[in-house]
Design an enzyme around this catalytic site. Structure first.
Site, short mmCIF file in Angstrom:
data_model
loop_
_atom_site.label_atom_id
_atom_site.label_comp_id
_atom_site.label_asym_id
_atom_site.label_seq_id
_atom_site.Cartn_x
_atom_site.Cartn_y
_atom_site.Cartn_z
N LYS A 113 -4.02 -4.43 -4.09
CA LYS A 113 -4.60 -3.20 -4.61
C LYS A 113 -4.18 -2.96 -6.06
O LYS A 113 -3.02 -3.22 -6.43
CB LYS A 113 -4.14 -2.02 -3.73
CG LYS A 113 -4.73 -0.67 -4.11
CD LYS A 113 -4.22 0.41 -3.17
CE LYS A 113 -4.79 1.78 -3.49
NZ LYS A 113 -4.28 2.82 -2.56
N SER A 149 -7.70 5.56 -0.03
CA SER A 149 -8.00 5.10 -1.37
C SER A 149 -8.03 3.59 -1.52
O SER A 149 -8.53 3.07 -2.51
CB SER A 149 -6.97 5.67 -2.37
OG SER A 149 -5.66 5.16 -2.09
N SER A 151 -4.32 6.28 3.31
CA SER A 151 -5.10 5.40 2.43
C SER A 151 -5.13 3.93 2.81
O SER A 151 -5.86 3.15 2.20
CB SER A 151 -4.59 5.52 0.99
OG SER A 151 -4.98 6.76 0.44
#
Length: 380
Positions: A20, A96, A120
């Site tokens: 990420k 997210s 997330s």
């Protein structure tokens, strides 16, 4: 749209993994999905989790897109890109850590890393139909993850199977016992959370998956879930404003993130103090339930992922985090596993919550459920 913001290959010839874009990789900028950070200098050193993966010979194949500043749950990002949810292209990928979940769901990579501050990892994993683990708070190093300071956030893996979760955890958490995390046929006490406000079809799907795995269950209650959800919101607002509030007012942020940050600026120290009192009470309540059972089971999300079009048109989806956010506040490990829903082509998420430090137990139970679903009956 691809789940990656940049593709490259760093490391050895071991398992491939995507990272990420809120986690530092030396030589590459950490932009966190934000136009406001697009001119960030390349990271000077690897995040601890990245260094451990590289030391173990893993191959990092790129950085994945995300909801801007990790401060949103739809996964929609018109700057860094909104990845396609492979199991339901007309629905949100979740946020997210949208790109990490979507990359695994699409088969672009078998394992990816994300971060989880208020759901997330678990939310996008459930939206995209893959497995995801929020480890016990503090078990996996956050050094080199952004924001740098958080009392909620955890770095953890996504994978296309529980075995992938175990493989990643064995590297990024040096004390993780992979042999304990693989199902050995041990008897577990399963607590099924009562009075969950969720789509009845998803509640039934969770119960059905447990039956297929041969588990007997007992009902358990957590009366503090609602208060913990609200307190978790107060903490994340306070801490995210402290980290990123300086980026507002320049016209560089997505409107939803700008508005959310400005609203977060109203969170005061006394709000945080009240939230911390709720944290202590809810943590004790979860610990007490987990003294009676080995794991608490509930849906990951209260409904199936909403349509992208509806969210773009303004539908509020904050309530999607009601079943995940409380366990960020308490710091307990939580794992989501995809389970079939009757008469629906989209899988839902089954969430397992365990004792602090009991990440291995979650993996062992999830592995048994996963095998039972694959075989259509009790896991052998």
């Amino acid at each position: 749209m691809t789940a990656f913001v940049s593709r490259f290959c760093v490391g050895g010839d071991g398992p491939a993994i995507a990272i990420k874009d809120s986690i530092d990789i030396a030589g590459y900028p950490t932009v966190a999905g934000s136009r406001a950070l697009r001119h960030a200098a390349p990271a000077a050193e690897h995040a601890d989790v990245v260094a451990r993966l590289l030391d173990a010979g893993w191959s990092i194949v790129g950085k994945t897109t995300m909801h801007e500043l990790a401060f949103g749950i739809s996964g929609i990002n018109d700057f860094a890109g909104t990845p396609v949810n492979a199991q339901a292209p007309d629905r949100i990928p979740g946020g997210s850590s949208s790109g990490s979940a979507a990359a695994v769901a699409a088969g672009e990579v078998r394992i990816a890393l994300g971060t989880d501050t208020g759901g997330s990892i678990r939310m996008p994993a459930a939206c995209c139909g893959v497995a995801g683990l929020k480890p016990t708070f503090g078990r996996v190093s956050r050094r080199g993850a952004h924001p740098a300071r958080s009392s909620l956030d955890c770095v953890g893996p996504f994978a296309d199977s529980v075995d992938g979760i175990v493989a990643a955890m064995a590297v990024i958490a040096p004390d993780f016992d992979a042999s304990q995390a693989r199902d050995s046929g041990k008897t577990f006490r399963i607590g099924l959370l009562d009075d969950v406000l969720a789509d009845p079809a998803i509640v039934d799907a969770v119960a059905s998956a447990l039956r297929k795995a041969g588990f007997t269950t007992q009902r358990v209650r957590l009366d503090g879930m609602g208060a913990a959800y609200q307190a978790g919101m107060q903490v994340i607002n306070f801490e995210t404003w402290a980290a990123f509030g300086h980026l507002t007012g320049a016209g560089a942020l997505q409107p939803d993130v700008e508005q959310r940050l400005l609203a977060a600026s109203a969170t005061r120290r006394d709000d945080l103090d009240r939230a911390e009192a709720v944290r202590r009470a809810f943590t004790a309540q979860v610990d007490a339930v987990l003294y009676e059972v080995d794991v608490i089971v509930l849906p990951t999300l209260p409904e199936l992922p909403p349509l992208l079009s509806a969210v773009r048109e303004g539908r509020s989806i904050l309530a999607l985090t009601t079943l995940v956010r409380p366990y960020n506040l308490s710091g307990h490990p939580a794992l989501t596993l995809p389970v079939p829903v009757a008469d629906v082509p989209i899988k839902a998420g089954l969430q397992l919550v365990g004792r602090k430090g009991g990440d291995e137990t979650l993996c062992a139970i999830a592995s048994r459920i996963e095998r039972a679903i694959a075989s259509g009956g009790v896991a052998q």
